[in-house]
Scaffold this motif. Structure first.
Motif, short mmCIF file in Angstrom:
data_model
loop_
_atom_site.label_atom_id
_atom_site.label_comp_id
_atom_site.label_asym_id
_atom_site.label_seq_id
_atom_site.Cartn_x
_atom_site.Cartn_y
_atom_site.Cartn_z
N PRO A 53 0.81 -1.23 0.00
CA PRO A 53 0.00 0.00 0.00
C PRO A 53 0.84 1.28 0.00
N GLU A 54 1.98 1.27 0.71
CA GLU A 54 2.80 2.48 0.78
C GLU A 54 3.44 2.83 -0.57
N LEU A 55 3.41 1.89 -1.50
CA LEU A 55 3.92 2.14 -2.86
C LEU A 55 2.76 2.25 -3.84
N SER A 56 1.56 2.42 -3.32
CA SER A 56 0.34 2.53 -4.13
C SER A 56 0.16 1.31 -5.04
N GLY A 57 0.61 0.15 -4.56
CA GLY A 57 0.45 -1.09 -5.32
C GLY A 57 1.41 -1.22 -6.49
N LYS A 58 2.35 -0.29 -6.64
CA LYS A 58 3.28 -0.36 -7.77
C LYS A 58 4.28 -1.48 -7.55
N GLN A 59 4.69 -2.08 -8.66
CA GLN A 59 5.62 -3.22 -8.61
C GLN A 59 6.74 -3.02 -9.62
N ALA A 60 7.73 -3.87 -9.52
CA ALA A 60 8.85 -3.96 -10.47
C ALA A 60 9.36 -2.56 -10.84
N PHE A 78 13.04 1.30 0.36
CA PHE A 78 12.04 0.24 0.26
C PHE A 78 11.42 0.21 -1.14
N ALA A 79 11.11 1.37 -1.69
CA ALA A 79 10.53 1.43 -3.04
C ALA A 79 11.49 0.80 -4.06
N LEU A 80 12.76 1.18 -3.98
CA LEU A 80 13.75 0.64 -4.90
C LEU A 80 13.89 -0.86 -4.75
N MET A 81 14.01 -1.32 -3.50
CA MET A 81 14.22 -2.75 -3.25
C MET A 81 12.98 -3.58 -3.51
N ALA A 82 11.79 -3.04 -3.23
CA ALA A 82 10.56 -3.77 -3.54
C ALA A 82 10.45 -3.96 -5.05
N GLY A 83 10.77 -2.91 -5.80
CA GLY A 83 10.72 -3.01 -7.25
C GLY A 83 11.77 -3.94 -7.81
N LEU A 84 13.00 -3.82 -7.33
CA LEU A 84 14.08 -4.68 -7.81
C LEU A 84 13.82 -6.14 -7.47
N THR A 85 13.40 -6.39 -6.25
CA THR A 85 13.10 -7.76 -5.82
C THR A 85 11.96 -8.35 -6.65
#
Length: 190
Positions: A53-60, A78-85
């Motif tokens: 939710p803190e990334l508005s559901g954005k991925q990759a 967190f945004a960078l690592m959530a996307g990279l992961t």
């Protein structure tokens, strides 16, 4: 072999997460309830697709881009690592275990390697509105030279490239070598 490469990639991602938070402690402080340990659990304890939710559901790629957005005021690490992961997991079809008949797409693996190159370039060259890096990584001041982030990114790129070549060789398919990625600083869709 795929299991081993994927496990090594996860170890490298965890090391990168820790290093980024240690180099950018203000990002972790944006969420007082979070620690490096809780962030690691969020990203790595569950298999499959995750939306935060803190990334508005954005991925990759979309989540990674938040780390370079002046209007984003959340935890950039967190945004960078959530996307990279997520991008890496996507290149392995969100699987944690592989069997003989499982197939991977060599192009996804290759494209993810190029995106890691773009990410490393962006971290070193993109500046916020105050002309400072969005996230601190390598240190190249006159007193010391610390390129440990570059080494981590290099290992991740090598693992993804190696897997792409192995899968391409196994399936007798070719890889569409894309040159534009790092040169233009744009991410390639997985």
């Amino acid at each position: 072999m795929t299991d081993s490469v994927r496990q090594n990639m996860e170890k490298l991602l965890k090391r990168l997460l820790i290093k980024l938070y240690k180099r950018n402690p203000a990002e972790l402080a944006k969420n007082p309830d979070q620690t490096i340990k809780t962030r690691t659990k969020q990203l790595f304890n569950e298999a499959g697709l995750k939306r935060y939710p803190e990334l508005s559901g954005k991925q990759a790629i979309d989540a990674m881009l938040l780390a370079f957005d002046d209007h984003f005021h959340g935890d950039r690490v967190f945004a960078l690592m959530a996307g990279l992961t997520d991008m890496i997991k996507q290149s392995y079809n969100y699987r944690n275990e592989f069997f003989v008949l499982d197939e991977l797409d060599q192009q996804k693996l290759y494209n993810s390697a190029r995106n890691i190159e773009v990410l490393a370039w962006r971290l070193n060259h993109r500046l916020n509105s105050q002309e400072k890096p969005y996230l601190l990584t390598n240190a190249t001041n006159s007193n010391s030279l610390n390129l440990s982030f570059e080494r981590l990114f290099g290992k991740m790129i090598a693992l993804q490239d190696m897997m792409a070549m192995i899968i391409a060789d196994k399936t007798n398919r070719t890889i569409n070598f894309i040159v534009r990625g790092v040169a233009t600083g744009t991410f390639i869709p997985i």
